[in-house]
Each structure stands twice: as structure tokens, then as C-alpha cells.
Motif scaffolding. Structure first.
Motif, short mmCIF file in Angstrom:
data_model
loop_
_atom_site.label_atom_id
_atom_site.label_comp_id
_atom_site.label_asym_id
_atom_site.label_seq_id
_atom_site.Cartn_x
_atom_site.Cartn_y
_atom_site.Cartn_z
N ASP A 133 5.53 -25.05 -23.33
CA ASP A 133 4.31 -24.45 -23.44
C ASP A 133 3.28 -24.79 -22.40
OD1 ASP A 133 3.21 -26.88 -24.36
OD2 ASP A 133 2.41 -26.29 -26.25
N GLU A 134 3.64 -25.92 -21.57
CA GLU A 134 2.89 -26.72 -20.49
C GLU A 134 2.82 -26.09 -18.99
OE1 GLU A 134 3.16 -30.76 -19.95
OE2 GLU A 134 3.93 -31.03 -21.94
N VAL A 135 3.83 -24.85 -19.14
CA VAL A 135 3.80 -24.07 -17.88
C VAL A 135 2.46 -23.21 -17.91
CG1 VAL A 135 6.34 -23.80 -17.79
CG2 VAL A 135 5.15 -22.04 -19.02
N TYR A 136 1.96 -22.90 -18.96
CA TYR A 136 0.59 -22.00 -19.23
C TYR A 136 -0.73 -22.71 -18.62
CZ TYR A 136 3.90 -18.94 -21.89
OH TYR A 136 4.86 -18.24 -22.35
N GLY A 137 -0.55 -23.98 -18.68
CA GLY A 137 -1.56 -24.90 -18.12
C GLY A 137 -2.53 -25.25 -19.09
N THR A 138 -3.78 -25.22 -19.04
CA THR A 138 -4.67 -25.62 -20.23
C THR A 138 -5.60 -24.64 -20.64
OG1 THR A 138 -6.14 -27.60 -20.87
CG2 THR A 138 -6.55 -26.55 -18.61
#
Length: 356
Positions: A133-138
Motif C-alpha cells: 500500500d505504500e505505493v499510494y503515498g500518505t
């Protein structure tokens, strides 16, 4: 049979064990055995004729070609990745080499293998790429959770390298027709988790009487997914996922880092109290936040539930109790992974003395 890459790491080894527990289809398990790959994770299947382990790199095209020609797997499940954000900040090159170049070479080998299969085997073949999920940023505190349509906005060298690998997988589908599937999961936890990540590090340090280092104010939010739930979701996507689609896999468990550590301390207070009668919470130490630390991740996992009927079986309360219990029962495994290099790394990263 299937080919699993990165199958001696945390999630990969849990997947291999789960796969073999659920049926008789053999697994060829390819792992480079970096610091986070550990054959002790697979001790229970040592000697099992359904499990073939090969030490090697997904970036080794000749090796991948040979394995595909020899074993003719019906599917490739790609877990192989460098995955620790802190390590990517201090040294990104390994992340570029494995997560981007390695994925490219694996895709090319898979394409060559798939293109030569008989028609029925070609139609049945799958390449499942496991991402984050970290590919989507924050996310802002009140923002909707990540869906599969969310714009990619990676903020660390790790997440940028995984985003690049996702784009390669998508391109090989669009350009070459390779039958791919992608999954983006939230933070996993559970047995065999290398103790540099939050949950195992807190358990191991607490039991050793060491500080429990928490970045900044500890209010960073993550969605937590018990690893065997992740394994069941991947099995389901491999079985019935629509080609070319992405499926977000989450646990529906948004928690702050500080709340996670408090829960771990409270469970340890119950299950293995300190000799002095104090709470493990007294060991909590706030340390300087890491650069570019994403504030919140959250997964909207409605698509996989709607299309494939999958939901996690564990709540956070049941999963974290199982996890703490596993670490208490497997002190030997913890001791074996805690090399001097590991202790030096944690001391350097968190600026907290680790003791003897």
C-alpha cells in the motif's frame, strides 16, 4: 506446481507453509537468502518432496530460465523484494536492483516461458506480483482509504521501487498480454517476522529489557493484516482474480504505532510479566522521526470482498495475541536471527542502545 520467489522471507515463507498445508501441489521456492531470508522459517517442510528450495536471485535470468524450463510451473508468485523503508533511506541501490531490475528480468523470463506453452497451459498461466500500500503515498487523517484507483505517490526509495515494479507488471500485461495479477497489501504481522519491523522489534526488545523506540509522537497510522489472512487472499486472487487487475488486501485494522506498542506491552504484562512487577510500557522511548515518514496508510479492501468473496479471518485482537504467543514460544528462532550485524543495524537506525 507453482514457483514462489522470496519464499524464505517473512510473508513468502508463511505463504509456502500455508500452501503446502492446504493441498498437495508442489512449490519451487527461490530465495536469495539475504539478511531477511531464513531457511529456519521452513524447517517444518524440510524433506517434504512437495517443496524444492533453490538459492538464487530473481535478477539471474539464466537461473530463472532454467527453473521455468525444468519445472514448468503453472504460476509464479513474486514476493521477492527488499522491503524495509529505513534501509532504503540509508542505501537505496539494493532496492533498485531487486525490486525494479529483478522484477523486470522475472517478467521477461515469465514472458518467454508463457509464450511457448501449449494453448491450454498458456491460458491457465498466471504471474502474481505482491506489492504494498505504500505505493499510494500518505493519507490525511480523515481521507478515504486507498482504493485500487488511487494515484501512485510513493514517498520513500522503497515505495518508489515497488511502484516502479507495479508499473512494469502492468506494462507487460498491456504490451505483451502476459496474464498478470497484482496485490497491494497493508502492513503484515505474525510468525517469522524479522525483528527490525515494528511489532517483532517491540516484542523482542521488551522481553530483553531494552528500550522500545517509537518514531516521533507515535501517531503514525497503519492498517494491520495478519500474515495468514494475506496468504489466503493471495490464494484466492491466484484462483479467481481477473487478469490484469489489482486487488488491495487489508485487515480493516487502522491503528497508531503507539497504540500497537501499548497493546504489545499489555499482552506481555499478562503473558510474561516482568520480574520487578512493572509494566513493559515503562520501556517506551520516543526517538527522532525518520525522514519523510508517511503519516497514514489505510486500505479499502472492498473490491476483493465484492469480486472474490475474501475477508480477513483475524481481528487485530486475535492476530496480535497469536503473534505475541508465537514469539514467546519461539525464543530459539529469535536468538538465531539476532546476529551481531542485526544488533548493530538497530542501534545505528534508532540511536538507542541495544544492550549486550
Amino acid at each position: 506446481m507453482i514457483l514462489v520467489t522470496g519464499g524464505a522471507g517473512f510473508i513468502g515463507s508463511n505463504f509456502v507453509l500455508d500452501w503446502l498445508a492446504g493441498g498437495d501441489e508442489p512449490v519451487v521456492n527461490l530465495d536469495k537468502l539475504t539478511y531477511a531470508g531464513n531457511l529456519a522459517n521452513l524447517a517444518s517442510v524440510q524433506g517434504d518432496v512437495r517443496h524444492t528450495f533453490v538459492q538464487g536471485d530473481i535478477g539471474d535470468s539464466a537461473l530463472i530460465d532454467r527453473l521455468l524450463a525444468e519445472h514448468r510451473p503453472r504460476a509464479i508468485v513474486n514476493f521477492a523484494a527488499e522491503s524495509h523503508v529505513d534501509r532504503s533511506i540509508h542505501g537505496a541501490e539494493d532496492f533498485i536492483a531487486t525490486n525494479i531490475v529483478g522484477t523486470f528480468r522475472l517478467l521477461e523470463a515469465a514472458r518467454g516461458h508463457w509464450s511457448q506453452l501449449p494453448a491450454d497451459d498458456k491460458a491457465a498461466f498466471r504471474f502474481l506480483h505482491v506489492s504494498t500500500d505504500e505505493v499510494y503515498g500518505t493519507l490525511a487523517p480523515d481521507a478515504p482509504a486507498f482504493t485500487e484507483e488511487h494515484v501512485y505517490e510513493p514517498n520513500s526509495p522503497y515505495s518508489a521501487s515497488k511502484a516502479a515494479s507495479d508499473h512494469l507488471v502492468r506494462a507487460w500485461r498491456h504490451t505483451h498480454g502476459l496474464p498478470v495479477l497484482t496485490t497491494n497489501c497493508s502492513n503484515n504481522y505474525g510468525p517469522y517476522h524479522f525483528p527490525e519491523k515494528l511489532i517483532p522489534l517491540m516484542i523482542v526488545n521488551a522481553l530483553a529489557g531494552k528500550p522500545l523506540p517509537i518514531y516521533g509522537d507515535g501517531q503514525q497510522v497503519r492498517d494491520w493484516l495478519y500474515v495468514t489472512d494475506h496468504c489466503s487472499a493471495i490464494r484466492r486472487v491466484l484462483e479467481a482474480g481477473r487478469l490484469g487487475e489489482t486487488y488491495n488486501i487489508g485487515g480493516w485494522n487502522e491503528k497508531t504505532n503507539l497504540a500497537i506498542v501499548h497493546t504489545i506491552c499489555d499482552l506481555l504484562d499478562e503473558l510474561q510479566p516482568r520480574a520487578d512487577g512493572q509494566s513493559y510500557r515503562t520501556q517506551i522511548t520516543h526517538v527522532q522521526d525518520r525522514p519523510g515518514h508517511d503519516r497514514r496508510y489505510a486500505i479499502d479492501a472492498r473490491k476483493i470482498e465484492r469480486e472474490l468473496g475474501w475477508r480477513p479471518a483475524e481481528t487485530f485482537d486475535t492476530g496480535i495475541r497469536k503473534t505475541v504467543g508465537w514469539y514467546l514460544a519461539n525464543a530459539g528462532w529469535v536468538q538465531n536471527v539476532q546476529s551481531g550485524a542485526y544488533r548493530d543495524w538497530v542501534a545505528t537506525q534508532y540511536g538507542v542502545g541495544q544492550g549486550a
